[in-house]
Write a protein that holds these residues in place. Sequence first.
Motif, PDB file in Angstrom:
ATOM      1  N   LEU A 111     -10.085   9.313  13.035  1.00 57.23           N
ATOM      2  CA  LEU A 111     -10.603   7.948  12.934  1.00 57.23           C
ATOM      3  C   LEU A 111     -11.040   7.633  11.514  1.00 57.23           C
ATOM      4  CD1 LEU A 111     -12.617   7.777  16.279  1.00 57.23           C
ATOM      5  CD2 LEU A 111     -10.404   6.714  15.776  1.00 57.23           C
ATOM      6  N   SER A 112     -11.658   8.591  10.854  1.00 56.82           N
ATOM      7  CA  SER A 112     -12.094   8.397   9.466  1.00 56.82           C
ATOM      8  C   SER A 112     -10.887   8.233   8.535  1.00 56.82           C
ATOM      9  CB  SER A 112     -12.935   9.593   9.029  1.00 56.82           C
ATOM     10  OG  SER A 112     -13.264   9.503   7.675  1.00 56.82           O
ATOM     11  N   ALA A 113      -9.882   9.091   8.711  1.00 59.40           N
ATOM     12  CA  ALA A 113      -8.681   9.001   7.871  1.00 59.40           C
ATOM     13  C   ALA A 113      -7.948   7.690   8.122  1.00 59.40           C
ATOM     14  CB  ALA A 113      -7.762  10.183   8.138  1.00 59.40           C
ATOM     15  N   SER A 114      -7.873   7.280   9.370  1.00 59.79           N
ATOM     16  CA  SER A 114      -7.206   6.026   9.719  1.00 59.79           C
ATOM     17  C   SER A 114      -7.921   4.834   9.082  1.00 59.79           C
ATOM     18  CB  SER A 114      -7.157   5.873  11.232  1.00 59.79           C
ATOM     19  OG  SER A 114      -6.519   4.680  11.598  1.00 59.79           O
ATOM     20  N   ALA A 115      -9.243   4.840   9.147  1.00 63.13           N
ATOM     21  CA  ALA A 115     -10.021   3.755   8.541  1.00 63.13           C
ATOM     22  C   ALA A 115      -9.822   3.733   7.029  1.00 63.13           C
ATOM     23  CB  ALA A 115     -11.496   3.915   8.890  1.00 63.13           C
ATOM     24  N   THR A 116      -9.786   4.912   6.416  1.00 63.38           N
ATOM     25  CA  THR A 116      -9.576   4.999   4.966  1.00 63.38           C
ATOM     26  C   THR A 116      -8.195   4.458   4.597  1.00 63.38           C
ATOM     27  OG1 THR A 116     -11.012   6.931   4.856  1.00 63.38           O
ATOM     28  CG2 THR A 116      -9.531   6.580   3.000  1.00 63.38           C
ATOM     29  N   SER A 123      -6.320  -2.991   0.049  1.00 63.20           N
ATOM     30  CA  SER A 123      -6.824  -3.127  -1.322  1.00 63.20           C
ATOM     31  C   SER A 123      -5.809  -3.834  -2.212  1.00 63.20           C
ATOM     32  CB  SER A 123      -7.171  -1.757  -1.897  1.00 63.20           C
ATOM     33  OG  SER A 123      -5.990  -1.027  -2.162  1.00 63.20           O
ATOM     34  N   GLU A 124      -6.322  -4.487  -3.257  1.00 59.04           N
ATOM     35  CA  GLU A 124      -5.473  -5.199  -4.220  1.00 59.04           C
ATOM     36  C   GLU A 124      -4.580  -4.238  -4.992  1.00 59.04           C
ATOM     37  OE1 GLU A 124      -4.903  -8.497  -4.744  1.00 59.04           O
ATOM     38  OE2 GLU A 124      -6.055  -8.690  -2.895  1.00 59.04           O
ATOM     39  N   VAL A 125      -5.105  -3.075  -5.333  1.00 57.15           N
ATOM     40  CA  VAL A 125      -4.322  -2.089  -6.089  1.00 57.15           C
ATOM     41  C   VAL A 125      -3.098  -1.672  -5.282  1.00 57.15           C
ATOM     42  CG1 VAL A 125      -4.378   0.248  -7.046  1.00 57.15           C
ATOM     43  CG2 VAL A 125      -6.349  -1.254  -7.343  1.00 57.15           C
ATOM     44  N   TYR A 126      -3.282  -1.417  -3.978  1.00 60.06           N
ATOM     45  CA  TYR A 126      -2.172  -1.024  -3.121  1.00 60.06           C
ATOM     46  C   TYR A 126      -1.126  -2.136  -3.050  1.00 60.06           C
ATOM     47  CZ  TYR A 126       0.451   0.297   1.055  1.00 60.06           C
ATOM     48  OH  TYR A 126       1.451   0.616   1.930  1.00 60.06           O
ATOM     49  N   LYS A 127      -1.599  -3.369  -2.884  1.00 62.39           N
ATOM     50  CA  LYS A 127      -0.673  -4.500  -2.786  1.00 62.39           C
ATOM     51  C   LYS A 127       0.121  -4.670  -4.074  1.00 62.39           C
ATOM     52  CE  LYS A 127      -3.339  -6.970   0.708  1.00 62.39           C
ATOM     53  NZ  LYS A 127      -4.191  -8.106   1.008  1.00 62.39           N
ATOM     54  N   LYS A 128      -0.556  -4.540  -5.238  1.00 58.93           N
ATOM     55  CA  LYS A 128       0.151  -4.660  -6.520  1.00 58.93           C
ATOM     56  C   LYS A 128       1.157  -3.534  -6.701  1.00 58.93           C
ATOM     57  CE  LYS A 128      -3.444  -7.193  -9.008  1.00 58.93           C
ATOM     58  NZ  LYS A 128      -4.425  -7.148 -10.093  1.00 58.93           N
ATOM     59  N   THR A 129       0.759  -2.322  -6.330  1.00 59.99           N
ATOM     60  CA  THR A 129       1.676  -1.174  -6.436  1.00 59.99           C
ATOM     61  C   THR A 129       2.879  -1.370  -5.529  1.00 59.99           C
ATOM     62  OG1 THR A 129      -0.190   0.277  -6.919  1.00 59.99           O
ATOM     63  CG2 THR A 129       1.845   1.334  -6.204  1.00 59.99           C
ATOM     64  N   GLN A 130       2.645  -1.830  -4.318  1.00 60.96           N
ATOM     65  CA  GLN A 130       3.735  -2.073  -3.372  1.00 60.96           C
ATOM     66  C   GLN A 130       4.687  -3.133  -3.918  1.00 60.96           C
ATOM     67  OE1 GLN A 130       2.513  -3.754   0.374  1.00 60.96           O
ATOM     68  NE2 GLN A 130       4.286  -2.905   1.450  1.00 60.96           N
ATOM     69  N   GLU A 131       4.144  -4.201  -4.483  1.00 63.17           N
ATOM     70  CA  GLU A 131       4.969  -5.277  -5.044  1.00 63.17           C
ATOM     71  C   GLU A 131       5.786  -4.772  -6.229  1.00 63.17           C
ATOM     72  OE1 GLU A 131       4.138  -9.445  -7.363  1.00 63.17           O
ATOM     73  OE2 GLU A 131       2.816  -8.955  -5.682  1.00 63.17           O
ATOM     74  N   THR A 132       5.145  -3.985  -7.108  1.00 67.40           N
ATOM     75  CA  THR A 132       5.837  -3.448  -8.283  1.00 67.40           C
ATOM     76  C   THR A 132       6.968  -2.516  -7.863  1.00 67.40           C
ATOM     77  OG1 THR A 132       3.789  -3.583  -9.555  1.00 67.40           O
ATOM     78  CG2 THR A 132       5.503  -2.143 -10.419  1.00 67.40           C
ATOM     79  N   LEU A 133       6.696  -1.646  -6.905  1.00 65.85           N
ATOM     80  CA  LEU A 133       7.743  -0.725  -6.438  1.00 65.85           C
ATOM     81  C   LEU A 133       8.885  -1.485  -5.760  1.00 65.85           C
ATOM     82  CD1 LEU A 133       5.620   2.249  -5.041  1.00 65.85           C
ATOM     83  CD2 LEU A 133       7.009   2.210  -7.123  1.00 65.85           C
TER      84      LEU A 133
END
Length: 176
Positions: A111-116, A123-133
């Motif tokens: 549950l902790s790993a899933s929430a993380t 997060s914005e960083v994840y979204k930007k990384t996903q868009e860049t990739l």
Amino acid sequence: MDPASQDINLNSPNKGLVVDQSESLSDVPVEGAVGNAANPLPPGLTEEEAEELRIELTKVEEEINTLRQVLSAKERHAAELKRKLGLSPLNELRQNLTKSWQDVQTSNAYLSASATLDDIAQSEVYKKTQETLSQAGQKTSAALNTVGTVLSKRLGDMRNSATFKSFEDKMGNLKM
């Protein structure tokens, strides 16, 4: 009632009744027993004490053998009951895996790993990384498509060249 003297066969009409053990192996020497010719008595142990220990060891080993026989009979009986109930080892494995997976999904670590991971995905960083990739993948795909088109065109041009036609003619003449 001494368990060593009971009939343990679950299908026996004498189940649980005392069985005559006049032919038991109690007088057979036990391998590794104290006081035999190969093993002298330890210091401070009299012959009588050694004999008592040998008798006790024999009884304990008989009890162990009886318990093994009882366990074996109960395992066979349990297997027969499972067979009659239609419980196969594959079904048991499937049920165990399902239960284990449910236990994992409800564990604090999961549950902790899933929430993380959910937090990271939002997060914005994840979204930007996903868009860049994603953009990099599209550009790489376009570049590889262009390289393939250019190679195909060059090979076509080469096949139509005078040198290739001359080579083709010479190879054709060798076949004959």
